[in-house]
Design a protein around this motif. Structure first.
Motif, PDB file in Angstrom:
ATOM      1  N   LYS A  83       0.839  -1.201   0.000  1.00 50.37           N
ATOM      2  CA  LYS A  83       0.000   0.000   0.000  1.00 50.37           C
ATOM      3  C   LYS A  83       0.869   1.244   0.000  1.00 50.37           C
ATOM      4  CE  LYS A  83      -3.956  -2.049   2.430  1.00 50.37           C
ATOM      5  NZ  LYS A  83      -4.849  -1.944   3.621  1.00 50.37           N
ATOM      6  N   ARG A  84       0.420   2.234  -0.721  1.00 46.06           N
ATOM      7  CA  ARG A  84       1.148   3.500  -0.750  1.00 46.06           C
ATOM      8  C   ARG A  84       0.804   4.290   0.506  1.00 46.06           C
ATOM      9  NH1 ARG A  84       0.505   8.084  -5.512  1.00 46.06           N
ATOM     10  NH2 ARG A  84       1.943   9.638  -4.624  1.00 46.06           N
ATOM     11  N   PRO A  85       1.805   4.612   1.323  1.00 47.36           N
ATOM     12  CA  PRO A  85       1.516   5.361   2.552  1.00 47.36           C
ATOM     13  C   PRO A  85       1.081   6.787   2.251  1.00 47.36           C
ATOM     14  CG  PRO A  85       3.884   5.160   2.237  1.00 47.36           C
ATOM     15  CD  PRO A  85       3.240   4.322   1.172  1.00 47.36           C
ATOM     16  N   ARG A  86       0.254   7.320   3.117  1.00 47.78           N
ATOM     17  CA  ARG A  86      -0.227   8.684   2.919  1.00 47.78           C
ATOM     18  C   ARG A  86       0.951   9.649   2.868  1.00 47.78           C
ATOM     19  NH1 ARG A  86      -5.038  10.880   6.628  1.00 47.78           N
ATOM     20  NH2 ARG A  86      -6.046   9.221   5.405  1.00 47.78           N
ATOM     21  N   GLY A  87       0.981  10.458   1.833  1.00 51.16           N
ATOM     22  CA  GLY A  87       2.060  11.421   1.673  1.00 51.16           C
ATOM     23  C   GLY A  87       3.333  10.834   1.108  1.00 51.16           C
TER      24      GLY A  87
ATOM     25  N   TYR B 226       5.496   8.423  -5.264  1.00 47.23           N
ATOM     26  CA  TYR B 226       4.659   7.661  -6.200  1.00 47.23           C
ATOM     27  C   TYR B 226       4.884   6.154  -6.103  1.00 47.23           C
ATOM     28  CZ  TYR B 226       2.917   5.894 -10.651  1.00 47.23           C
ATOM     29  OH  TYR B 226       2.268   5.158 -11.619  1.00 47.23           O
TER      30      TYR B 226
ATOM     31  N   ARG C 158       5.971   1.882  -1.172  1.00 46.71           N
ATOM     32  CA  ARG C 158       4.934   0.965  -0.724  1.00 46.71           C
ATOM     33  C   ARG C 158       5.266   0.405   0.661  1.00 46.71           C
ATOM     34  NH1 ARG C 158       3.207   3.036  -4.584  1.00 46.71           N
ATOM     35  NH2 ARG C 158       2.092   2.133  -6.377  1.00 46.71           N
ATOM     36  N   THR C 159       4.206   0.198   1.456  1.00 45.24           N
ATOM     37  CA  THR C 159       4.319  -0.526   2.714  1.00 45.24           C
ATOM     38  C   THR C 159       3.981  -1.988   2.451  1.00 45.24           C
ATOM     39  OG1 THR C 159       3.673   1.416   4.013  1.00 45.24           O
ATOM     40  CG2 THR C 159       3.445  -0.747   5.067  1.00 45.24           C
TER      41      THR C 159
END
Length: 316
Positions: A292-296, A299, A302-303
């Protein structure tokens, strides 16, 4: 004619071929389309293998008609497809095109190469900027960088030799590519699984807390490798001898195209149709953990879920 280990090599000899430079449209949504042209003497489109095979942000299509202002290009040339300078796309798209040229050179050893480029370039500055890997790979294939010429304006080639197709479609390689790669770079297995780490790479990370992710791979028997610290020969020896490769999605993982002994590839991060195509032609088991792309976050950052990673590693 040269003969492939997977069937005959077909060379097409075409006369009076009009080639139009590759141009990417500006602005959305049109920029997902790129146009170019290869037309015969009657103005009909000539079917070729895909250009921009490795680039997932745009699709190339042929212009309906050739331009009226094309200048004559005397003599015969071997068509080199599209040649990227960017390293990641060079090893995945340009090198297969050059392997096809090398096959054609067995029949036409003295002919220069005529290739498309991705948008407008200054050929002299382009060759200087990418000098290191150009010389390395051209040398390995027995080719001369000075023989490479680009379609920078519409031209009408007297004669154009079309080599065997290195690609079947976008993101899909022809089978013979891996035969030729292994003939040059293949080697016995080292029995090692490698995690291609970015922990020492300057710039934007691809994986959140990568040292922890690297430690999980170590628990499962993977050795960390830092390709950016090795020369090209050493990188290729490492990749060719690896039994398994894993790491953040990107150029390093694309090296699996050269992995003669690699049985599996575990990708961390974003989806990659190109990586899937590489693993398909190699027969490598391909696992994607997109995360998942962390907030902020940037581009491509990913986590990665650690439980999902342990589960995936247990199956490989």
């Amino acid at each position: 004619m040269p003969v492939s280990t997977r069937g005959r090599v077909h060379l097409r000899v075409l006369e009076q071929v009009t080639l139009t430079p590759v141009r990417r449209h500006r602005g959305q949504p049109a920029r997902v389309l790129t146009h170019y042209g290869i037309h015969d003497a009657t103005g009909r489109k000539i079917k070729t293998h895909p250009v921009l095979m490795s680039l997932d942000t745009t699709y190339a299509y042929q212009s309906r008609r050739p331009p009226s202002d094309a200048r004559p290009l005397p003599g015969a040339h071997i068509y080199g497809g599209l040649i990227f300078g960017w390293f990641g796309h060079f090893i995945t798209e340009s090198l297969p095109n050059l392997l096809a040229v090398a096959r054609a050179k067995k029949t036409y050893p003295d002919l220069p190469i005529l290739a498309h480029s991705h948008n407008q370039i200054d050929p002299v500055a382009w060759k200087a900027r990418h000098d290191h890997h150009l010389k390395y790979f051209f040398g390995k294939l027995g080719l001369d960088v000075d023989d490479l010429h680009f379609v920078t304006e519409p031209v009408i080639a007297d004669t154009l030799i079309m080599p065997p197709a290195p690609f079947a479609q976008k993101f899909r390689y022809s089978d013979w590519i891996v035969d030729d790669i292994d003939r040059i770079w293949g080697r016995p297995s080292d029995g090692i699984k490698h995690y291609l780490s970015r922990t020492r790479v300057q710039g934007s990370p691809r994986v959140v807390d990568e040292p922890r992710i690297e430690a999980i791979f170590a628990e499962h028997g993977y050795e960390a490798a830092h390709l950016q610290e090795l020369d090209l020969d050493a990188q290729l020896r490492l990749v060719a001898g690896s039994d398994a490769l894993a790491g953040p999605q990107g150029t390093a993982l694309h090296w699996s195209l050269y992995g003669a002994n690699c049985q599996s590839v575990l990708s961390l991060g974003f989806r990659s149709w190109l990586q899937k195509g590489i693993c398909t032609v190699r027969g490598q088991t391909y696992v994607e953990l997109r995360g998942k792309r962390p907030r902020g976050g940037t581009y491509r950052l990913r986590t990665i879920d650690e439980a999902a990673l342990h589960k995936a590693l247990a199956t490989l």
